[in-house]
Enzyme design. Structure first.
Site, PDB file in Angstrom:
ATOM      1  N   CYS A 199      34.214  22.569  25.999  1.00  0.00           N
ATOM      2  CA  CYS A 199      32.494  22.813  25.694  1.00  0.00           C
ATOM      3  C   CYS A 199      32.215  24.346  25.541  1.00  0.00           C
ATOM      4  CB  CYS A 199      31.985  22.381  27.018  1.00  0.00           C
ATOM      5  SG  CYS A 199      30.140  22.814  27.239  1.00  0.00           S
TER       6      CYS A 199
ATOM      7  N   ASP B 198       1.498  10.502   3.498  1.00  0.00           N
ATOM      8  CA  ASP B 198       2.021  11.140   4.313  1.00  0.00           C
ATOM      9  C   ASP B 198       1.165  12.466   5.021  1.00  0.00           C
ATOM     10  OD1 ASP B 198       4.164  12.489   5.703  1.00  0.00           O
ATOM     11  OD2 ASP B 198       5.301  13.213   4.229  1.00  0.00           O
TER      12      ASP B 198
ATOM     13  N   CYS C 284      30.508  25.626  28.916  1.00  0.00           N
ATOM     14  CA  CYS C 284      30.873  25.825  30.446  1.00  0.00           C
ATOM     15  C   CYS C 284      32.555  26.047  30.111  1.00  0.00           C
ATOM     16  CB  CYS C 284      30.303  24.740  31.078  1.00  0.00           C
ATOM     17  SG  CYS C 284      31.048  23.223  30.823  1.00  0.00           S
TER      18      CYS C 284
ATOM     19  N   LYS D  29       2.550   4.529   1.197  1.00  0.00           N
ATOM     20  CA  LYS D  29       2.404   5.092   2.690  1.00  0.00           C
ATOM     21  C   LYS D  29       1.960   6.680   2.876  1.00  0.00           C
ATOM     22  CE  LYS D  29       5.118   5.355   6.715  1.00  0.00           C
ATOM     23  NZ  LYS D  29       5.180   6.566   7.030  1.00  0.00           N
TER      24      LYS D  29
ATOM     25  N   CYS E  23      31.098  17.031  26.871  1.00  0.00           N
ATOM     26  CA  CYS E  23      31.410  17.775  27.478  1.00  0.00           C
ATOM     27  C   CYS E  23      31.729  17.190  29.178  1.00  0.00           C
ATOM     28  CB  CYS E  23      30.529  19.072  27.990  1.00  0.00           C
ATOM     29  SG  CYS E  23      30.678  19.911  29.298  1.00  0.00           S
TER      30      CYS E  23
ATOM     31  N   CYS F 123      27.725  22.509  33.953  1.00  0.00           N
ATOM     32  CA  CYS F 123      27.763  22.951  32.630  1.00  0.00           C
ATOM     33  C   CYS F 123      26.097  23.332  32.400  1.00  0.00           C
ATOM     34  CB  CYS F 123      27.869  21.765  31.422  1.00  0.00           C
ATOM     35  SG  CYS F 123      27.581  22.260  29.602  1.00  0.00           S
TER      36      CYS F 123
ATOM     37  N   TYR G 118      -6.797   2.261   6.290  1.00  0.00           N
ATOM     38  CA  TYR G 118      -6.036   1.141   6.124  1.00  0.00           C
ATOM     39  C   TYR G 118      -5.661  -0.082   7.043  1.00  0.00           C
ATOM     40  CZ  TYR G 118      -2.673   4.832   8.238  1.00  0.00           C
ATOM     41  OH  TYR G 118      -2.412   5.425   8.780  1.00  0.00           O
TER      42      TYR G 118
ATOM     43  N   GLU H 168       0.795  -1.323  -0.104  1.00  0.00           N
ATOM     44  CA  GLU H 168       0.051   0.108   0.079  1.00  0.00           C
ATOM     45  C   GLU H 168       0.621   1.218  -0.093  1.00  0.00           C
ATOM     46  OE1 GLU H 168      -2.290  -0.016   3.658  1.00  0.00           O
ATOM     47  OE2 GLU H 168      -2.640  -2.216   3.348  1.00  0.00           O
TER      48      GLU H 168
ATOM     49  N   LYS I 267      10.715   3.039   2.788  1.00  0.00           N
ATOM     50  CA  LYS I 267      10.757   4.565   2.614  1.00  0.00           C
ATOM     51  C   LYS I 267      11.563   4.872   1.493  1.00  0.00           C
ATOM     52  CE  LYS I 267       9.628   6.888   5.876  1.00  0.00           C
ATOM     53  NZ  LYS I 267       9.728   7.437   7.300  1.00  0.00           N
TER      54      LYS I 267
HETATM   55  S1  IVH Z   1      -0.335   0.599   8.923  1.00  0.00           S
HETATM   56  C1  IVH Z   1       0.449  -1.005  13.200  1.00  0.00           C
HETATM   57  N1  IVH Z   1      -0.795   1.575   6.291  1.00  0.00           N
HETATM   58  O1  IVH Z   1       2.763   5.414   8.928  1.00  0.00           O
HETATM   59  C2  IVH Z   1       0.817  -0.128  12.285  1.00  0.00           C
HETATM   60  N2  IVH Z   1       0.196   3.014   8.221  1.00  0.00           N
HETATM   61  O2  IVH Z   1       4.958   4.728  10.838  1.00  0.00           O
HETATM   62  C3  IVH Z   1      -0.537   0.473  11.518  1.00  0.00           C
HETATM   63  N3  IVH Z   1       0.703   5.233   7.147  1.00  0.00           N
HETATM   64  O3  IVH Z   1       1.427   5.645  12.003  1.00  0.00           O
HETATM   65  C4  IVH Z   1       0.066   1.229  10.422  1.00  0.00           C
HETATM   66  N4  IVH Z   1      -0.072   4.897   5.099  1.00  0.00           N
HETATM   67  O4  IVH Z   1       0.316   7.301  10.010  1.00  0.00           O
HETATM   68  C5  IVH Z   1      -0.119   1.909   7.762  1.00  0.00           C
HETATM   69  N5  IVH Z   1      -1.014   2.133   4.269  1.00  0.00           N
HETATM   70  C6  IVH Z   1      -0.598   2.506   5.721  1.00  0.00           C
HETATM   71  C7  IVH Z   1       0.015   3.822   5.714  1.00  0.00           C
HETATM   72  C8  IVH Z   1       0.402   4.013   7.144  1.00  0.00           C
HETATM   73  C9  IVH Z   1       0.847   5.938   6.042  1.00  0.00           C
HETATM   74  C10 IVH Z   1       1.293   6.141   8.405  1.00  0.00           C
HETATM   75  C11 IVH Z   1       0.498   5.927   9.881  1.00  0.00           C
HETATM   76  C12 IVH Z   1       1.501   5.080  10.950  1.00  0.00           C
HETATM   77  C13 IVH Z   1       2.868   5.593  10.137  1.00  0.00           C
HETATM   78  C14 IVH Z   1       3.691   4.363  10.493  1.00  0.00           C
END
Ligand code: IVH
Length: 699
Positions: free
Chosen positions: A421, A132, A424, A130, A445, A451, A239, A128, A327
């Site tokens: 440092c 943002d 300090c 991801k 330090c 400090c 999701y 899926e 990522k």
């Molecule tokens: S599953 C148990 N699916 O990514 C984990 N997360 O670092 C459930 N996110 O906090 C998350 N797209 O905000 C899942 N298709 C997707 C996603 C997704 C974005 C985000 C979500 C989560 C973060 C994970």
């Protein structure tokens, strides 16, 4: 209303404009107060908007008259105070990350190994995009939307039900047959087009611009006025889920389909992948599509499709074993390194920070980037004046990747890392790592308690959001209070009012403080006189103890007294080391913290002023194996050794590799040898795999 209030703006003189801007600033601030703090607006939204618009228009004509306290610098009074808290019945966890194909291959192999799958057995994943944005949890009871919450710290979020109701992607009633109770989770996001339109509007109205679609989605969903959220074109992709009385399918894919049938948007690019090659092909495909999707994605998420397998895989600390986020490579840009500053951290680490000519990287203006440590500066041959490549990935601090040698100016000069440092003047040294015998990368330090930079950082950490969360005590104030000697250790925070009184000039004489702000600060401090154990431990700022470890410790020891007593014993390190998720380095750091008399003294002072509330033992405390020491030996047939161990630990048992008088249960499979003999000799209870499964399944 003043005489000039209706005068056309083109006709205002500078003197009239100045006066009116002052009046508008006061009037709008008063409305904000009534609206946000007292929940009792005295004007309509339209009238209020008129005031802000007029303010913005006057400022546009007389930019030199913009006041430091102008309402256009503010979106509204700080909203977060007003949302009720929601404790997530099932925590909202995060995902482990993969940054390369190799990481993904390892992930798949790990999952297969854990499940003990034969090479010929197929393992299906969903892939899926991801998204943002920011995650949200939507609770439906008997098909009706009853509560919406932000993720917060994963355990506790904010109640944003009213705001989420305004999203057209959030069905208020589920279509078709819905379970008695289900929490549908997903991402609130904003498209690029809606983001651009919103910023255009913000600009026209003289309000601050948002840095990127994610920030604007987060800002919009956390507006106290749902009408503002409604005007913000937010969207939602479903999701995953939290608590569910029953699930509509036995696979991730099936549940996503049910989500769609209930009226949710599910990302249409989601696919099923049957091999690692298919997974990686999906990733490449998304990389290619990324720029033209119209909304931000920062990677791809792979999840084991079969929910039974997901359950067996379970979780490691805060992320599921059955999923990973792959990522995308970070975004980069070139700019000039103008200078290098040294930041002194809470534990004394000197971190070089690159001061950059401001540059936009993936939609965000970057002016500072970390250079990590002096070896990194040397390795990359970074000199002041160099053209450098800056990289930003998600929320991580921007980094300097490399310099551009061809663009090095003659005037570029090497940087000499300080050996003292900057805060300090104490020696800053690189300690030897006991294990490797090499110098540590970080120069630290040695000023410790003297400090000021370390002290300030520790205090900043102490009051930070996931620790004591004391609002109104920001960095500027801490530095000032520390300099004047009003706050030297955490306990001093809780003595401020008693020592100095709210009207006392020690506080009031400071710039930016009045009776009201002092009173507000004292109220914020008072609200934190009771604090849960996990936050308390995290707030102590022990090296290597982040939120996850703090939670583990809190769950293990239950109360601050038990924790402190355990730390005094000479078994402390061993005991800590035996907690799943706490390794030796962490154990040593915790023990070192408690061995330091100054820390114990500061803790004693603090504990006179705050009440640390015990953390309830996890559900597993009720399991028949909680607190028991278990040894697995011989071969297991229904699960892998790793799975058996993970399951036992999740139920609160300690899994050990050898049998001793302390062992409570030995689970022996075919082929068990000396451990089984030892168990019989010591009279330890012995179970076969089936008996063990029966025992844990009754949990
Ligand atoms: S599953 C148990 N699916 O990514 C984990 N997360 O670092 C459930 N996110 O906090 C998350 N797209 O905000 C899942 N298709 C997707 C996603 C997704 C974005 C985000 C979500 C989560 C973060 C994970």
């Amino acid at each position: 209303m003043s005489a000039t209030a209706r005068k056309p703006i083109e006709k205002l003189t500078a003197a009239e404009a100045r006066k009116e801007l002052e009046r508008l600033a006061n009037e709008i601030a008063a409305h904000d107060r009534r609206y946000y703090r007292e929940d009792a607006p005295s004007v309509s939204d339209a009238q209020y908007d008129e005031l802000r618009k007029r303010n913005a228009a006057i400022e546009a004509r007389f930019p030199e008259l913009v006041r430091p306290d102008s309402p256009s610098h503010r979106v509204g009074a700080k909203p977060s105070e007003k949302f009720a808290k929601v404790v997530h019945r099932v925590p909202m966890l995060s995902l482990d990350n993969a940054f390369s194909d190799e990481n993904v291959v390892d992930f798949v192999a790990r999952v297969r190994r854990f499940l003990g799958l034969k090479d010929s057995t197929e393992l299906v994943f969903t892939a899926e995009p991801k998204i943002d944005g920011l995650s949200a949890s939507l609770r439906y009871e008997n098909g009706l939307f009853v509560q919406g919450a932000t993720r917060g710290d994963g355990t506790e979020g904010e109640d944003i039900t009213a705001n989420l109701r305004t999203l057209k992607d959030v069905p208020l009633r589920l279509h078709g047959r819905a379970p008695g109770a289900i929490e549908v989770r997903g991402e609130v996001y904003m498209t690029h087009a809606d983001f651009a339109a919103l910023n255009k509007r913000q600009e026209k109205e003289g309000r601050p611009l948002y840095a990127n679609p994610r920030n604007s989605a987060a800002g919009s969903v956390r507006q106290l006025d749902p009408a503002i959220t409604a005007s913000r074109a937010l969207r939602f992709f479903a999701y995953t889920w939290g608590e569910a009385s029953e699930l509509p399918a036995a696979t991730q894919w099936g549940v996503l389909q049910a989500f769609e049938a209930w009226g949710f948007k599910v990302n249409p690019l989601t696919r099923l992948c049957r091999t690692t090659d298919e997974i990686l092909k999906f990733y490449r495909d998304m990389e290619g599509k990324r720029a033209s999707l119209g909304y931000d994605i920062d990677g791809v998420v792979y999840k084991v499709d079969d929910l039974k397998l997901q359950e067996r895989l379970g979780f490691v600390s805060r992320s599921p074993r059955w999923a990973i986020a792959h990522k995308f490579a970070a975004q980069q840009a070139e700019t000039v390194l103008e200078d290098i500053d040294i930041q002194v951290g809470r534990t004394g680490t000197l971190t070089p920070v690159a001061k950059l000519k401001p540059v936009t990287v993936g939609g965000v203006v970057v002016q500072n980037a970390t250079l990590h440590n002096e070896d990194e500066i040397a390795r990359k041959d970074v000199r002041i004046g160099d053209v450098v490549v800056v990289q930003r990935a998600g929320d991580v601090i921007p980094q300097i990747v490399r310099i551009v040698p061809d663009k090095r100016p003659k005037s570029a000069r090497p940087y000499k890392f300080p050996e003292r440092c900057p805060a300090c003047g104490s020696h800053a040294v690189r300690e030897l790592d006991e294990k490797t015998g090499k110098a540590e990368a970080a120069r630290r330090c040695t000023g410790g308690l003297i400090c000021p930079a370390q002290a300030v950082e520790r205090l900043k950490h102490f009051v930070s959001r996931n620790a004591f969360d004391i609002e109104g005590l920001g960095e500027k104030h801490i530095i000032a209070f520390h300099e004047d000697g009003l706050i030297r250790e955490p306990a001093d925070i809780f003595l401020l009012e008693r020592r100095y009184g709210s009207g006392e000039k020690a506080i009031m004489a400071r710039e930016g403080w009045g009776e009201q702000s002092a009173k507000k600060l004292f109220e914020a401090i008072d609200r934190r006189r009771d604090i849960p154990l996990d936050r308390f431990i995290y707030a102590l700022g022990i090296r290597h103890v982040g939120e996850t470890t703090a939670k583990l410790l809190a769950r293990t020891y239950g109360s601050i007294d038990a924790f402190m007593a355990a730390m005094e014993g000479n078994q402390a390190v061993e005991e800590l080391d035996s907690i799943g998720g706490v390794g030796e380095t962490v154990a040593q750091a915790i023990k070192a913290f408690f061995d330091e008399p100054h820390n114990r003294k500061a803790l004693t002072h603090l504990l006179k002023l705050v009440t640390v509330t015990p953390v309830a033992a996890p559900r597993s405390a009720n399991s028949p194996v909680a607190g028991k020491t278990v040894v697995f030996t011989g071969s297991l047939e229904k699960m892998t050794r790793q799975e058996a161990k993970a399951r036992a630990e999740s139920l609160g048992a300690k899994v050990s590799g050898s049998v001793s008088a302390k062992t409570d249960i030995v689970v022996a499979g075919p082929g068990a040898g000396s451990k089984l003999t030892e168990a019989h000799k010591l009279g330890v209870k012995v179970l076969d795999e089936d008996a063990w499964l029966k025992l844990v399944e009754s949990a």
